[in-house]
Scaffold this motif. Structure first.
Motif, PDB file in Angstrom:
ATOM      1  N   HIS A  91       4.159 -11.878   0.338  1.00  0.00           N
ATOM      2  CA  HIS A  91       2.761 -11.412   0.248  1.00  0.00           C
ATOM      3  C   HIS A  91       1.817 -12.378   0.961  1.00  0.00           C
ATOM      4  N   ALA A  92       2.158 -13.662   0.961  1.00  0.00           N
ATOM      5  CA  ALA A  92       1.287 -14.672   1.569  1.00  0.00           C
ATOM      6  C   ALA A  92       1.142 -14.468   3.071  1.00  0.00           C
ATOM      7  N   GLN A  93       2.059 -13.729   3.707  1.00  0.00           N
ATOM      8  CA  GLN A  93       1.999 -13.512   5.150  1.00  0.00           C
ATOM      9  C   GLN A  93       0.985 -12.443   5.551  1.00  0.00           C
ATOM     10  N   ILE A  94       0.560 -11.630   4.597  1.00  0.00           N
ATOM     11  CA  ILE A  94      -0.249 -10.454   4.926  1.00  0.00           C
ATOM     12  C   ILE A  94      -1.576 -10.826   5.566  1.00  0.00           C
ATOM     13  N   LYS A  95      -2.305 -11.746   4.943  1.00  0.00           N
ATOM     14  CA  LYS A  95      -3.640 -12.080   5.451  1.00  0.00           C
ATOM     15  C   LYS A  95      -3.583 -12.673   6.860  1.00  0.00           C
ATOM     16  N   PHE A 119       5.068  -8.101   1.857  1.00  0.00           N
ATOM     17  CA  PHE A 119       4.770  -7.785   3.247  1.00  0.00           C
ATOM     18  C   PHE A 119       5.393  -6.458   3.643  1.00  0.00           C
ATOM     19  N   LYS A 120       6.562  -6.140   3.104  1.00  0.00           N
ATOM     20  CA  LYS A 120       7.213  -4.865   3.411  1.00  0.00           C
ATOM     21  C   LYS A 120       6.343  -3.703   2.971  1.00  0.00           C
ATOM     22  N   ASP A 121       5.734  -3.813   1.790  1.00  0.00           N
ATOM     23  CA  ASP A 121       4.830  -2.755   1.314  1.00  0.00           C
ATOM     24  C   ASP A 121       3.633  -2.614   2.242  1.00  0.00           C
ATOM     25  N   PHE A 122       3.105  -3.734   2.710  1.00  0.00           N
ATOM     26  CA  PHE A 122       1.966  -3.705   3.622  1.00  0.00           C
ATOM     27  C   PHE A 122       2.349  -3.087   4.959  1.00  0.00           C
ATOM     28  N   PHE A 123       3.536  -3.419   5.449  1.00  0.00           N
ATOM     29  CA  PHE A 123       3.949  -2.966   6.770  1.00  0.00           C
ATOM     30  C   PHE A 123       4.035  -1.445   6.863  1.00  0.00           C
ATOM     31  N   ILE A 124       4.420  -0.782   5.780  1.00  0.00           N
ATOM     32  CA  ILE A 124       4.540   0.677   5.797  1.00  0.00           C
ATOM     33  C   ILE A 124       3.320   1.323   5.124  1.00  0.00           C
ATOM     34  N   ARG A 125       2.174   0.656   5.235  1.00  0.00           N
ATOM     35  CA  ARG A 125       0.928   1.145   4.647  1.00  0.00           C
ATOM     36  C   ARG A 125       0.569   2.530   5.181  1.00  0.00           C
ATOM     37  N   ARG A 126      -0.231   3.262   4.415  1.00  0.00           N
ATOM     38  CA  ARG A 126      -0.652   4.613   4.798  1.00  0.00           C
ATOM     39  C   ARG A 126      -2.118   4.612   5.205  1.00  0.00           C
ATOM     40  N   PHE A 127      -2.481   5.540   6.078  1.00  0.00           N
ATOM     41  CA  PHE A 127      -3.891   5.722   6.429  1.00  0.00           C
ATOM     42  C   PHE A 127      -4.644   6.391   5.284  1.00  0.00           C
ATOM     43  N   LEU A 195       5.776   1.457  19.643  1.00  0.00           N
ATOM     44  CA  LEU A 195       4.997   0.860  18.577  1.00  0.00           C
ATOM     45  C   LEU A 195       5.158  -0.651  18.604  1.00  0.00           C
ATOM     46  N   SER A 196       4.097  -1.362  18.253  1.00  0.00           N
ATOM     47  CA  SER A 196       4.122  -2.812  18.140  1.00  0.00           C
ATOM     48  C   SER A 196       4.013  -3.205  16.673  1.00  0.00           C
ATOM     49  N   PRO A 197       4.330  -4.458  16.331  1.00  0.00           N
ATOM     50  CA  PRO A 197       4.337  -4.849  14.920  1.00  0.00           C
ATOM     51  C   PRO A 197       3.039  -4.564  14.169  1.00  0.00           C
ATOM     52  N   GLN A 198       1.889  -4.642  14.850  1.00  0.00           N
ATOM     53  CA  GLN A 198       0.609  -4.453  14.170  1.00  0.00           C
ATOM     54  C   GLN A 198       0.272  -2.987  13.892  1.00  0.00           C
ATOM     55  N   ASP A 199       1.037  -2.060  14.459  1.00  0.00           N
ATOM     56  CA  ASP A 199       0.715  -0.642  14.339  1.00  0.00           C
ATOM     57  C   ASP A 199       1.067  -0.067  12.968  1.00  0.00           C
ATOM     58  N   PHE A 289       9.298   3.416  10.106  1.00  0.00           N
ATOM     59  CA  PHE A 289      10.053   2.240  10.529  1.00  0.00           C
ATOM     60  C   PHE A 289       9.738   1.100   9.570  1.00  0.00           C
ATOM     61  N   GLN A 290      10.738   0.277   9.269  1.00  0.00           N
ATOM     62  CA  GLN A 290      10.469  -0.964   8.568  1.00  0.00           C
ATOM     63  C   GLN A 290      10.018  -2.018   9.579  1.00  0.00           C
ATOM     64  N   PHE A 291      10.003  -3.301   9.186  1.00  0.00           N
ATOM     65  CA  PHE A 291       9.341  -4.342   9.961  1.00  0.00           C
ATOM     66  C   PHE A 291       9.830  -4.468  11.397  1.00  0.00           C
ATOM     67  N   GLY A 292       8.901  -4.612  12.341  1.00  0.00           N
ATOM     68  CA  GLY A 292       9.215  -4.899  13.732  1.00  0.00           C
ATOM     69  C   GLY A 292       8.613  -3.906  14.705  1.00  0.00           C
TER      70      GLY A 292
END
Length: 344
Positions: A91-95, A119-127, A195-199, A289-292
């Motif tokens: 979670h500390a990586q999110i910010k 971070f995994k939960d954040f990575f697959i966030r929804r609009f 797609l890039s990691p930030q997408d 997609f998961q992380f990456g």
């Protein structure tokens, strides 16, 4: 005066480059479709240097078997798996990730970074609802972009191979590992979305229709950056991928292939999208997609889509277009032709 003008131009260009480096804008040149401005994709400097090392004519000449590149990418994947982005301490990586990539969290739900346990939960966030409106939602003759990504589109597979994907084994048959099923797209139109990691890493159906078949193909997780795709390494036909064929009255059979890439732990297609006959609306979520980083290939039967003029023109210039899910992709060129039952 002439000398002063030259000095000023040199300093101005140098400062602009330093600013780009500071903002990590060192990736492939793209055009932002919303603003019309050219920009470079954000990447870490280490990633950029690694790409330059791995994908250049000298390395290709020395490393004829691509062993160095494959070994490097597999080491990256092992490192990410060891890190395990699903652990609570991630979670500390999110910010820092949000700050590095300047992600506008107002578009997402929840918008508070503290609401994501890992971070995994954040990575697959929804609009958030309405953040990505669907173009012409009631018109099934209009196809849409499937993901926030950088896109190129080509009217034929041969043109895609000539200008963008240089691996000599790239064909639709190799992509889906099925010679018979591939016949309907053998020289069809293709959209390539990267797609890039930030997408936002969920992807959606480009058309209305019903699921005809589903297939998962295991494989590697090699880099899908344009520098890699322009090399002789056969990336898209070696990476792990999931394929869904959507039968559309307006577009014929549409092939959707979600392709994993560096650091992607999962290429996931939702259960209902694996079921033959499942009804799909334009914009329905297909999977995630998961992380990456990762990539999507969408293939249309020959002569069944006219891609939007701006996308096709820029693609012919080998310029990727920064697009958002739900934007217009193109229109059906023969919407009155019913889909066929052959080669299902």
């Amino acid at each position: 005066m002439w000398l002063l003008a030259k000095i000023h131009a040199f300093l101005d260009a140098s400062l602009r480059r330093l600013k780009l480096l500071e903002d990590r804008q060192v990736g492939w040149l793209t055009l932002d479709r919303k603003s019309g401005n050219l920009k470079r994709e954000q990447q870490t400097l280490w990633k950029k240097l690694k790409l330059l090392l791995l994908f250049n004519p000298l390395t290709e000449w020395i490393d004829r078997t691509h062993a160095l590149r494959i070994w490097t990418h597999r080491k990256n994947l092992e490192a990410v798996r060891r890190q395990d982005e699903g652990k609570p301490q991630s979670h500390a990586q999110i910010k820092s990730f949000i700050d590095f990539y300047h992600i506008d969290m107002c578009s997402f739900e929840p918008s508070d970074p503290e609401s994501y346990p890992t971070f995994k939960d954040f990575f697959i966030r929804r609009f958030a609802p309405g953040a990505r409106p669907i173009f012409a939602p009631e018109d099934p003759t209009k196809a849409i972009v499937s993901a926030d990504s950088r896109a190129v589109v080509y009217p034929t597979v041969e043109k895609l191979r000539a200008l963008w994907i240089k691996g000599n084994r790239f064909t639709i048959a190799n992509l889906i590992k099925d010679d018979e099923r591939s016949l309907r797209w053998i020289n069809g139109s293709v959209a390539s979305l990267r797609l890039s990691p930030q997408d936002y890493h969920r992807y959606h159906s480009p058309v209305k229709g019903k699921v005809k078949w589903y297939k998962h193909i295991p494989g590697d997780y090699l880099q899908v950056d344009p520098m890699a795709l322009h090399s002789s390494v056969n990336i898209l036909t070696e990476n792990a991928r999931s394929c869904v064929c959507i039968e559309s009255e307006e577009f014929g059979d549409v092939l959707f292939v979600a392709i994993g890439a560096t650091d992607v732990g999962t290429v996931e297609i939702h259960d209902e999208m694996r079921k033959e006959g499942h009804a799909v609306e334009k914009g329905d979520e297909i999977g995630l997609f998961q992380f990456g980083g990762s990539s999507i290939i969408i293939a249309f039967e020959p002569g069944r889509i006219d891609f939007d003029e701006d996308l096709e023109r820029l693609s012919n210039e080998e310029t990727m277009v920064d697009v958002e899910v739900g934007m217009s992709l193109g229109k059906a060129s023969r919407p009155d032709i019913p889909p066929t039952d052959e080669a299902s």
